[in-house]
Design an enzyme around this catalytic site. Structure first.
Site, PDB file in Angstrom:
ATOM      1  N   HIS A   1     -42.606  53.083 136.842  1.00  0.00           N
ATOM      2  CA  HIS A   1     -42.373  54.256 136.010  1.00  0.00           C
ATOM      3  C   HIS A   1     -43.140  55.437 136.603  1.00  0.00           C
ATOM      4  CE1 HIS A   1     -41.244  51.228 132.880  1.00  0.00           C
ATOM      5  NE2 HIS A   1     -40.306  52.132 132.695  1.00  0.00           N
TER       6      HIS A   1
ATOM      7  N   ARG B   1     -31.542  56.724 131.089  1.00  0.00           N
ATOM      8  CA  ARG B   1     -30.948  56.373 129.805  1.00  0.00           C
ATOM      9  C   ARG B   1     -31.022  57.565 128.852  1.00  0.00           C
ATOM     10  NH1 ARG B   1     -33.225  51.355 126.060  1.00  0.00           N
ATOM     11  NH2 ARG B   1     -31.466  51.314 124.639  1.00  0.00           N
TER      12      ARG B   1
ATOM     13  N   SER C   1     -36.343  52.944 121.445  1.00  0.00           N
ATOM     14  CA  SER C   1     -36.806  51.704 122.078  1.00  0.00           C
ATOM     15  C   SER C   1     -38.315  51.695 122.249  1.00  0.00           C
ATOM     16  CB  SER C   1     -36.127  51.508 123.434  1.00  0.00           C
ATOM     17  OG  SER C   1     -34.809  51.084 123.251  1.00  0.00           O
TER      18      SER C   1
ATOM     19  N   TYR D   1     -27.912  53.798 132.458  1.00  0.00           N
ATOM     20  CA  TYR D   1     -28.116  52.549 131.730  1.00  0.00           C
ATOM     21  C   TYR D   1     -26.858  52.175 130.948  1.00  0.00           C
ATOM     22  CZ  TYR D   1     -30.123  49.235 128.421  1.00  0.00           C
ATOM     23  OH  TYR D   1     -30.373  48.122 127.658  1.00  0.00           O
TER      24      TYR D   1
ATOM     25  N   PHE E   1     -28.253  40.127 128.981  1.00  0.00           N
ATOM     26  CA  PHE E   1     -29.401  40.144 128.070  1.00  0.00           C
ATOM     27  C   PHE E   1     -29.539  38.802 127.367  1.00  0.00           C
ATOM     28  CE2 PHE E   1     -31.590  41.560 124.104  1.00  0.00           C
ATOM     29  CZ  PHE E   1     -32.765  41.955 124.709  1.00  0.00           C
TER      30      PHE E   1
ATOM     31  N   MET F   1     -31.258  36.520 129.696  1.00  0.00           N
ATOM     32  CA  MET F   1     -32.679  36.864 129.819  1.00  0.00           C
ATOM     33  C   MET F   1     -33.478  36.353 128.621  1.00  0.00           C
ATOM     34  SD  MET F   1     -32.514  40.740 131.361  1.00  0.00           S
ATOM     35  CE  MET F   1     -34.157  41.076 130.803  1.00  0.00           C
TER      36      MET F   1
END
Length: 193
Positions: free
Chosen positions: A7, A29, A37, A99, A136, A139
């Site tokens: 980041h 995003r 989020s 995203y 997802f 994951m």
């Protein structure tokens, strides 16, 4: 080859100019979803019980560029973090990935990334296999902290952020659009009508 996930701000990546074949993939995003989020993840990670009223305060700080400190795991300013990469004054080799496209057009986006990295084209079967392997849901099977999470959802700001905060964040997006070439970024899709 080395892979870094970061980041870091653009100006903190000067070491990249020394790398001859360095490639950067910038995943960006909708900032309205980002703030939701960040808020939800902080609540869960720190076991906080902050309510939706506090989300409005966090969103206001976020669009004013004073929300999340670097020590809390995020950028101090979404606009500043993304502007450097989107302007790209050092002409790094950057692939820009929305995203939302990664979620809605996963196979196509994986193929774009694959091509950018210089790998042979994927067969349809390989693309389907990669989409499944990187889902997802997959994951969550190996990362227990994701169980019950909806961090991967797009549009999660709708019905949560106040009209004032949406307007403020839209202003920040338009500010960024004035500073960068938006033709390949489609930032305008993030401005709620």
């Amino acid at each position: 080859p080395r892979i870094f996930k970061t980041h870091a701000y653009y100006n903190e990546c000067k070491f990249l100019s020394e790398e001859k074949n360095c490639k950067i993939i910038l995943v960006y995003r909708d900032p309205k979803d980002v703030v939701c989020s960040l808020f939800d993840n902080a609540n869960k990670k720190l076991d906080l019980q902050r309510g939706e009223d506090e989300l409005q305060n966090v969103a206001r700080q976020f669009f004013e560029g004073r929300n999340v400190s670097r020590s809390e795991g995020g950028p101090a300013d979404w606009l500043d973090l993304n502007e450097g990469y989107m302007r790209n004054p050092s002409n790094y080799n950057i692939l820009y990935v929305k995203y939302e496209d990664l979620k809605a057009k996963t196979g196509e986006t994986i193929s774009r990334i694959n091509e950018f990295l210089g790998y042979p084209a994927l067969s349809k079967e390989e693309e389907v296999e990669l989409v499944e392997a990187t889902s997802f849901d997959k994951m969550k099977l190996t990362h227990s902290q994701l169980e019950g999470s909806d961090v991967a959802k797009t549009g999660k700001h709708k019905g949560r952020l106040s009209a004032e905060n949406i307007a403020g964040l839209n202003q920040r997006i338009m500010e960024l659009m004035r500073k960068v070439d938006d033709s390949h970024l489609d930032l305008s899709s993030y401005v709620d009508q």
